[in-house]
Scaffold this motif. Structure first.
Motif, mmCIF file in Angstrom:
data_model
loop_
_atom_site.group_PDB
_atom_site.id
_atom_site.type_symbol
_atom_site.label_atom_id
_atom_site.label_comp_id
_atom_site.label_asym_id
_atom_site.label_seq_id
_atom_site.Cartn_x
_atom_site.Cartn_y
_atom_site.Cartn_z
ATOM 1 N N PRO A 202 48.774 37.466 42.797
ATOM 2 C CA PRO A 202 47.374 37.783 42.486
ATOM 3 C C PRO A 202 46.674 36.657 41.737
ATOM 4 N N TRP A 203 47.409 36.003 40.827
ATOM 5 C CA TRP A 203 46.805 34.879 40.094
ATOM 6 C C TRP A 203 46.415 33.759 41.046
ATOM 7 N N VAL A 206 43.248 34.768 43.034
ATOM 8 C CA VAL A 206 42.024 34.737 42.225
ATOM 9 C C VAL A 206 41.666 33.298 41.861
ATOM 10 N N GLU A 210 38.179 31.527 42.808
ATOM 11 C CA GLU A 210 37.289 31.016 41.762
ATOM 12 C C GLU A 210 37.060 29.514 41.922
ATOM 13 N N GLN A 248 34.788 38.566 30.954
ATOM 14 C CA GLN A 248 35.092 39.894 31.495
ATOM 15 C C GLN A 248 33.935 40.417 32.348
ATOM 16 N N HIS A 251 33.737 37.671 35.516
ATOM 17 C CA HIS A 251 34.978 37.391 36.252
ATOM 18 C C HIS A 251 36.036 38.412 35.832
ATOM 19 N N GLU A 253 38.451 40.155 37.304
ATOM 20 C CA GLU A 253 39.843 39.985 37.741
ATOM 21 C C GLU A 253 40.508 38.852 36.977
ATOM 22 N N GLU A 256 41.243 39.967 33.402
ATOM 23 C CA GLU A 256 42.382 40.879 33.311
ATOM 24 C C GLU A 256 43.703 40.129 33.476
ATOM 25 N N LEU A 257 43.762 39.203 34.420
ATOM 26 C CA LEU A 257 44.990 38.437 34.626
ATOM 27 C C LEU A 257 45.304 37.555 33.423
#
Length: 318
Positions: A202-203, A206, A210, A248, A251, A253, A256-257
């Motif tokens: 997931p990182w 994202v 980005e 937050q 961005h 996601e 949160e990561l």
């Protein structure tokens, strides 16, 4: 013959004792550092210049101070054509602690020295290099030497990075974020040493999404983050620790990561579980303090100017 045995035994004991002293030197330095009282004027410098520290509860402030003492016991700070004064020492140590404050006991094992230079410097290049590095002016860098590393920091940029706690720019945090990234053996924008395996895919997704937005000019993240994955990680750490609420909002996601990777969990009560903090707490504290500031009060950034002539307009827009 007996005398020869005694001399050999004494020599062996001396060697064993010397080796033992070598192996335990770091532990002895740590004990000595923690046994020393934290200087009161350092605490005042932290309260004046380091908003992250000012937003912590008292127990967490003590832990922050101890982490600074341990960092300074392990790491040499050397001034190059500039003095390493108490402010420089405190801000360098604070920049080292902030990105890893969610990891009690974290060490930067390969970092042996931080070179403090007066201001920015030009990137040195060699005309016979096959691949030329990026051109430009540097405010900080991490470089390897054999099995060790050293960091170079502009003192002017270091101080400026803490002068405005909400401008999303902090060169000290940026450079130490590179070392967090490098803890798994490579500076590649994927901080595998702190990122749980389940979050790595997931990182990556994202991060590349980005990066594409930054390179297309469709992001409020500093364009320097678009240089490569390593710079992306360092730049978003600056954003995360300076404007967590804004990160937050824009961005979610990514926020949160980073919260999970850096052990900064926004839903946890501050101090309830060491190493699991709310990155927005210091921001709330900073803004609460602003409510009691008059227009003619000294600006809390430490510039020496009146609040109305320094950060009042900036803070009203925040």
């Amino acid at each position: 013959m007996l005398l020869s045995y005694l001399l050999a035994a004494a020599t062996l004991l001396a060697l064993v004792f010397g080796f033992y002293r070598y192996l335990t030197a770091d532990a002895r330095r740590q004990r000595a550092a923690l046994a020393a009282p934290f200087p009161g004027h350092w605490r005042e410098l932290l309260l004046t210049h380091v908003a992250f520290y000012a937003g912590l509860e008292e127990a967490e402030k003590t832990r922050f101070e101890q982490a600074m003492q341990l960092f300074l016991a392990r790491t040499r700070l050397t001034g190059i054509q500039t003095e390493v004064d108490d402010l420089t020492r405190v801000l360098t140590a604070a920049a080292a602690v902030i990105p890893v404050f969610g990891f009690p006991g974290w060490e930067y094992p390969t970092l042996h020295e931080v070179l403090i230079v007066p201001d920015a410097w030009q990137l040195e290049t060699s005309p016979d290099q096959e691949v030329q590095p990026l051109q430009g002016t540097l405010l900080g860098s991490v470089q390897g030497f054999q099995t060790s590393q050293y960091m170079r920091l502009s003192r002017a940029a270091l101080v400026q990075g803490f002068a405005d706690a909400e401008d999303r720019h902090n060169v000290g945090v940026h450079e130490f974020a590179h070392l967090v990234d490098e803890a798994d053996g490579q500076i590649d924008g994927v901080p595998a040493a702190v990122l749980p395996p389940a979050l790595r895919q997931p990182w990556a997704e994202v991060m590349h999404r980005e990066l594409a937005a930054i390179r297309a000019g469709h992001s409020d993240i500093d364009s320097y983050a678009g240089t490569n994955e390593a710079e992306f990680f360092a730049v978003v750490n600056e954003y995360f620790f300076e404007r967590p609420e804004k990160l937050q909002e824009h961005h979610p996601e990514l926020f949160e990561l980073l919260s999970q990777a850096m052990h900064q969990h926004p839903e946890q009560t501050l101090g309830a579980r060491p190493g699991h903090l709310d990155p927005r707490q210091w921001l709330r504290q900073l803004r609460a303090n602003k409510k009691v500031l008059g227009r003619n009060s000294p600006c809390p950034c430490g510039s020496g100017k009146k609040y109305k002539d320094c950060h009042l307009a900036v803070n009203q827009d925040a």
